[in-house]
Write an enzyme that holds these catalytic residues in place. Sequence first.
Site, PDB file in Angstrom:
ATOM      1  CE1 TYR A 181     -65.128  14.490 -57.871  1.00  0.00           C
ATOM      2  CE2 TYR A 181     -67.657  14.750 -58.819  1.00  0.00           C
ATOM      3  CZ  TYR A 181     -66.747  14.655 -58.784  1.00  0.00           C
ATOM      4  OH  TYR A 181     -66.246  15.646 -60.153  1.00  0.00           O
ATOM      5  CD  GLN A 236     -47.178  10.529 -64.467  1.00  0.00           C
ATOM      6  OE1 GLN A 236     -47.095  10.265 -63.077  1.00  0.00           O
ATOM      7  NE2 GLN A 236     -47.104  11.399 -64.951  1.00  0.00           N
ATOM      8  CB  CYS A 295     -50.364  11.696 -62.824  1.00  0.00           C
ATOM      9  SG  CYS A 295     -51.292  13.267 -62.856  1.00  0.00           S
ATOM     10  CG  HIS A 316     -48.993  14.599 -59.167  1.00  0.00           C
ATOM     11  ND1 HIS A 316     -48.953  13.847 -60.356  1.00  0.00           N
ATOM     12  CD2 HIS A 316     -48.573  14.072 -58.559  1.00  0.00           C
ATOM     13  CE1 HIS A 316     -48.369  12.916 -60.060  1.00  0.00           C
ATOM     14  NE2 HIS A 316     -47.692  12.622 -58.513  1.00  0.00           N
ATOM     15  CE1 TYR A 373     -67.341  11.070 -60.292  1.00  0.00           C
ATOM     16  CE2 TYR A 373     -67.946  12.689 -62.568  1.00  0.00           C
ATOM     17  CZ  TYR A 373     -68.802  11.791 -61.081  1.00  0.00           C
ATOM     18  OH  TYR A 373     -69.768  11.871 -61.281  1.00  0.00           O
ATOM     19  CG  PHE A 427     -61.325  14.983 -63.481  1.00  0.00           C
ATOM     20  CD1 PHE A 427     -61.041  15.463 -62.622  1.00  0.00           C
ATOM     21  CD2 PHE A 427     -62.758  15.015 -63.375  1.00  0.00           C
ATOM     22  CE1 PHE A 427     -61.820  15.858 -61.236  1.00  0.00           C
ATOM     23  CE2 PHE A 427     -63.904  16.055 -62.630  1.00  0.00           C
ATOM     24  CZ  PHE A 427     -63.124  15.265 -61.513  1.00  0.00           C
TER      25      PHE A 427
END
Length: 259
Positions: free
Chosen positions: A143, A49, A55, A201, A101, A99
């Site tokens: 999730y 990265q 990340c 992370h 998700y 994030f």
Amino acid sequence: MLCCVFFLSIRRVRPVTVAADSKAAAGLPQHWDWRNVNGVNFVSPVRNQAQCGSCYSFATMGMLEARVRIQTNNTQQPVFSPQQVVSCSQYSQGCDGGFPYLIGKYIQDFGIVEEDCFPYTGSDSPCNLPAKCTKYYASDYHYVGGFYGGCSESAMMLELVKNGPMGVALEVYPDFMNYKEGIYHHTGLRDANNPFELTNHAVLLVGYGQCHKTGEKYWIVKNSWGSGWGENGFFRIRRGTDECAIESIAVAATPIPKL
Ligand SMILES: *[C@@H]1O[C@H](CO)[C@@H](O)[C@H](O)[C@H]1NC(C)=O
């Protein structure tokens, strides 16, 4: 060596779900590694990265790449563009973090192109996305464990073996930067009464196992700090103890391969 997600995760609010998953997980193999399933590798190459807090994007691309390989028995091996997410996603903050998700949601809503179409620059460059490139979409994102707070070791194992690698988050402490090999664990204490956990992370879970000699259980995880870091770009970390919150907020998305 930048980290890139900053949020609170929460776990084990519903012990009932965990108990059901735990029963189902008992029937799984002792050891699983998507880099070697009867001699076949389904994990795309390790990337770097660089100096960008992306990340979350690399973890998600790595998940989609592995899952396309699994779904197509390696007949399709796309490498996706983490830069597209960094430059174009309104659901994340470019090189300042994001994030995983919500990147699942981004892929479902907007699709993702391959690396060749929008190569990685590791910077907050403008969203110059060529219209001619093929986009891949996700049919689902969720999730692991079914809901925010539902994550557990068992739910992660079940998801991993059934559907493939998934994004996980952890809190990187300074000692992790010196990791070379072996089963990592951080010795810092945490407050047992506080359900909130910090993570900074995001990485890709690809396997699990157990050390023959010591009995210590571990996860096998793909990092995005180049293949020279750790165990050829991967690391192992203690499993079953929510080490550095790694069992607190796993997320999965399902890519749709090309016809
Ligand atoms: C998957 O690919 C391997 C070769 O890499 C082949 O031996 C195997 O039969 C294939 N499996 C299916 C279900 O097509």
